[in-house]
Design a protein around this motif. Structure first.
Motif, short mmCIF file in Angstrom:
data_model
loop_
_atom_site.label_atom_id
_atom_site.label_comp_id
_atom_site.label_asym_id
_atom_site.label_seq_id
_atom_site.Cartn_x
_atom_site.Cartn_y
_atom_site.Cartn_z
N LYS A 34 0.61 -1.06 0.13
CA LYS A 34 -0.14 0.02 -0.01
C LYS A 34 1.02 1.12 -0.08
N GLN A 35 2.03 1.12 0.86
CA GLN A 35 2.83 2.31 0.95
C GLN A 35 3.51 2.66 -0.40
N LYS A 36 3.93 1.80 -1.12
CA LYS A 36 4.26 1.84 -2.50
C LYS A 36 3.15 2.27 -3.61
N GLU A 37 1.96 1.89 -3.34
CA GLU A 37 1.08 2.32 -4.49
C GLU A 37 0.73 3.96 -4.01
N VAL A 38 0.74 4.11 -2.86
CA VAL A 38 0.40 5.49 -2.37
C VAL A 38 1.64 6.48 -2.88
N ASP A 39 2.93 6.16 -2.68
CA ASP A 39 3.92 6.86 -3.11
C ASP A 39 3.95 7.22 -4.63
N ARG A 41 1.66 6.58 -6.63
CA ARG A 41 0.06 6.53 -7.14
C ARG A 41 -0.27 5.78 -8.55
N ILE A 42 0.11 4.55 -8.20
CA ILE A 42 -0.12 3.26 -9.21
C ILE A 42 -0.87 2.29 -8.34
N GLU A 43 -1.38 1.41 -9.16
CA GLU A 43 -2.03 0.09 -8.65
C GLU A 43 -0.69 -0.81 -9.10
N LEU A 44 -0.05 -1.58 -8.13
CA LEU A 44 1.13 -2.71 -8.44
C LEU A 44 0.54 -3.86 -9.16
N ASP A 45 1.16 -4.22 -9.76
CA ASP A 45 0.81 -5.31 -10.61
C ASP A 45 1.64 -6.64 -9.91
#
Length: 148
Positions: A34-39, A41-45
Motif C-alpha cells: 500500500k505504501q508503494k502504491e500511495v508513493d 500513485r499506481i496500482e501495483l501488478d
C-alpha cells in the motif's frame, strides 16, 4: 487470482484461524504494498509486488544476520518466520541451468563482448530473472562470462 488478491485472502484466513503471528506478517506485507502504491500513485501488478516482497526478504536476511551476531535467538526466530511466509508468495526459483541458459541467451541477444556491455545484458536478463534468482549471483555470472 492476482498475487494481491491471494495475499488478502491469506490475511482473511489468518484472521479466521486467529493466527496472530501470520496475520502480523501478512499485514506488514500489505502495508508495504500500500505504501508503494500511495508513493507512486499506481496500482501495483504482480511483478511490482514481487519486487516489494524481494526487498522485504533482503531486509529480513540482514536482520537475521545482525540478530545472530547479537545472540538474540528470539528475534532470529521471529524474522525467520516472516521470511518463510514472504517466500511463499515468491515465484518458484530457477535452477542454475535455467539461469545459465537465460544469461547465455541475453549475452547473445545483446551482442556483448566486454564488461562495458554488462548493462545491456542485465537489461535483457533482469525481467526474466527478477524474483526468481539472486541478482547478485546473476551479475557475478555475467561478469565472469564477459571477462573470460
Amino acid at each position: 487470482m492476482s498475487l494481491k488478491e491471494r495475499i488478502n485472502e491469506d490475511m482473511k484466513s489468518a484472521m479466521r484461524a486467529r493466527e496472530s503471528a501470520r496475520l502480523g506478517a501478512i499485514r506488514l506485507l500489505l502495508a508495504a504494498i500500500k505504501q508503494k502504491e500511495v508513493d507512486e500513485r499506481i496500482e501495483l501488478d504482480d511483478g511490482a509486488i514481487i519486487a516489494v516482497i524481494d526487498k522485504m526478504l533482503k531486509q529480513r536476511k540482514d536482520s537475521i544476520e545482525q540478530y545472530r551476531k547479537a545472540n538474540r535467538q528470539d528475534l532470529v526466530d521471529a524474522e525467520q518466520f516472516e521470511a518463510d511466509l514472504l517466500t511463499t508468495y515468491m515465484p518458484q526459483a530457477l535452477s542454475a541451468g535455467e539461469i545459465d541458459a537465460i544469461v547465455t541467451a541475453a549475452i547473445a541477444a545483446s551482442g556483448a563482448h566486454t564488461m562495458q556491455d554488462m548493462g545491456k545484458v542485465m537489461a535483457i536478463a533482469k525481467p526474466q530473472l527478477a524474483g526468481r534468482a539472486d541478482m547478485g549471483a546473476v551479475s557475478a555470472l555475467i561478469k565472469a562470462r564477459l571477462t573470460a
